[in-house]
Scaffold this motif. Structure first.
Motif, short mmCIF file in Angstrom:
data_model
loop_
_atom_site.label_atom_id
_atom_site.label_comp_id
_atom_site.label_asym_id
_atom_site.label_seq_id
_atom_site.Cartn_x
_atom_site.Cartn_y
_atom_site.Cartn_z
N ASN A 191 108.08 -63.48 12.78
CA ASN A 191 109.01 -64.61 12.65
C ASN A 191 109.42 -64.79 11.19
O ASN A 191 110.59 -65.03 10.90
CB ASN A 191 108.38 -65.89 13.19
CG ASN A 191 108.21 -65.86 14.69
OD1 ASN A 191 108.88 -65.11 15.39
ND2 ASN A 191 107.29 -66.67 15.19
N VAL A 192 108.45 -64.69 10.27
CA VAL A 192 108.75 -64.83 8.84
C VAL A 192 109.66 -63.70 8.40
O VAL A 192 110.62 -63.93 7.64
CB VAL A 192 107.44 -64.86 8.02
CG1 VAL A 192 107.73 -64.74 6.53
CG2 VAL A 192 106.67 -66.13 8.30
N SER A 193 109.41 -62.47 8.87
CA SER A 193 110.26 -61.33 8.52
C SER A 193 111.69 -61.58 9.01
O SER A 193 112.66 -61.29 8.30
CB SER A 193 109.72 -60.04 9.12
OG SER A 193 108.48 -59.71 8.54
N ALA A 194 111.79 -62.09 10.22
CA ALA A 194 113.12 -62.40 10.77
C ALA A 194 113.79 -63.48 9.92
O ALA A 194 114.99 -63.40 9.62
CB ALA A 194 113.00 -62.83 12.21
N ASP A 195 113.02 -64.49 9.52
CA ASP A 195 113.57 -65.55 8.67
C ASP A 195 114.02 -64.98 7.33
O ASP A 195 115.07 -65.36 6.79
CB ASP A 195 112.54 -66.66 8.45
CG ASP A 195 112.29 -67.50 9.69
OD1 ASP A 195 113.11 -67.41 10.64
OD2 ASP A 195 111.26 -68.23 9.73
N ILE A 196 113.22 -64.06 6.76
CA ILE A 196 113.58 -63.44 5.49
C ILE A 196 114.88 -62.66 5.63
O ILE A 196 115.77 -62.73 4.77
CB ILE A 196 112.42 -62.54 4.98
CG1 ILE A 196 111.25 -63.40 4.53
CG2 ILE A 196 112.89 -61.63 3.86
CD1 ILE A 196 110.00 -62.64 4.18
N GLU A 197 115.00 -61.93 6.72
CA GLU A 197 116.24 -61.18 6.97
C GLU A 197 117.43 -62.13 7.06
O GLU A 197 118.50 -61.85 6.51
CB GLU A 197 116.12 -60.34 8.25
CG GLU A 197 115.24 -59.12 8.12
CD GLU A 197 115.75 -58.15 7.07
OE1 GLU A 197 116.98 -57.87 7.01
OE2 GLU A 197 114.91 -57.67 6.28
N LEU B 32 117.66 -65.07 5.70
CA LEU B 32 117.91 -65.59 4.37
C LEU B 32 118.62 -64.56 3.48
O LEU B 32 119.50 -64.90 2.68
CB LEU B 32 116.61 -66.05 3.71
CG LEU B 32 115.98 -67.32 4.29
CD1 LEU B 32 114.60 -67.56 3.67
CD2 LEU B 32 116.88 -68.53 4.07
N LYS B 33 118.22 -63.28 3.61
CA LYS B 33 118.88 -62.22 2.85
C LYS B 33 120.36 -62.14 3.22
O LYS B 33 121.23 -62.01 2.35
CB LYS B 33 118.20 -60.87 3.10
CG LYS B 33 116.92 -60.68 2.34
CD LYS B 33 116.36 -59.27 2.60
CE LYS B 33 115.04 -59.05 1.88
NZ LYS B 33 114.47 -57.73 2.17
N LYS B 34 120.63 -62.21 4.52
CA LYS B 34 122.02 -62.16 4.98
C LYS B 34 122.79 -63.37 4.47
O LYS B 34 123.94 -63.25 4.03
CB LYS B 34 122.07 -62.09 6.51
CG LYS B 34 121.66 -60.75 7.06
CD LYS B 34 121.73 -60.72 8.58
CE LYS B 34 121.22 -59.39 9.10
NZ LYS B 34 121.24 -59.35 10.56
N GLU B 35 122.12 -64.53 4.54
CA GLU B 35 122.78 -65.74 4.04
C GLU B 35 123.03 -65.62 2.54
O GLU B 35 124.09 -66.03 2.03
CB GLU B 35 121.93 -66.98 4.33
CG GLU B 35 121.97 -67.42 5.77
CD GLU B 35 121.09 -68.65 6.03
OE1 GLU B 35 120.76 -69.39 5.08
OE2 GLU B 35 120.73 -68.84 7.20
N LYS B 36 122.08 -65.05 1.83
CA LYS B 36 122.21 -64.86 0.38
C LYS B 36 123.38 -63.94 0.09
O LYS B 36 124.21 -64.22 -0.78
CB LYS B 36 120.91 -64.30 -0.19
CG LYS B 36 120.93 -64.09 -1.68
CD LYS B 36 119.59 -63.51 -2.13
CE LYS B 36 119.63 -63.14 -3.60
NZ LYS B 36 118.40 -62.48 -4.04
N GLU B 37 123.45 -62.83 0.83
CA GLU B 37 124.55 -61.88 0.66
C GLU B 37 125.88 -62.56 0.97
O GLU B 37 126.86 -62.41 0.24
CB GLU B 37 124.35 -60.66 1.58
CG GLU B 37 123.30 -59.69 1.14
CD GLU B 37 123.64 -59.06 -0.19
OE1 GLU B 37 124.81 -58.68 -0.41
OE2 GLU B 37 122.73 -58.97 -1.03
#
Length: 127
Positions: free
Chosen positions: A102-108, A110-115
């Motif tokens: 779940n954390v990995s999915a959240d990180i992904e 967030l990365k997409k949101e950051k991009e």
């Protein structure tokens, strides 16, 4: 009369001899029987002693087996407890792995949101 007396004494002597012979035979027979009984008793005592010895050995074997069974039961109880503890730990690990996913999915995300945010910022800066 002397002949009658001699005849009577002879017959009496013969009867007495027969009775003594029978008595001796009976005594000898009783002695043989007693000897046979004594031998039989010795054999029976030996068999009883042997049986007692065998029973004692079997009792010792059974006690040894019972001790082994008790030891095995204790080991089994310990192993069962260890398995239960391992099961609980495995469930905890599974929960942690699920949380990691779940954390990995959240990180992904967030990365997409950051991009996405970077792209938007770039667009805004370009404008």
């Amino acid at each position: 009369m002397k002949k009658g007396l001699i005849l009577t004494l002879s017959i009496g002597g013969a009867i007495a001899t027969i009775l003594v012979s029978v008595l001796i035979g009976v005594l000898i027979g009783n002695a043989d029987l007693e000897e046979n009984y004594t031998e039989d008793l010795k054999k029976i005592k030996a068999e009883i002693t042997e049986s007692e010895k065998a029973a004692k050995e079997e009792g010792e074997k059974l006690l040894s087996i019972q001790n082994e069974m008790s030891s095995t039961e204790e080991k089994l109880a310990t192993e069962t407890q260890n398995l239960e503890e391992a099961k609980v730990k495995a469930e905890e690990v599974k929960k942690l792995l699920d949380e990691k996913e779940n954390v990995s999915a959240d990180i992904e995300k967030l990365k997409k949101e950051k991009e996405s945010t970077k792209k938007e910022m770039s667009k805004l800066e370009d404008d």
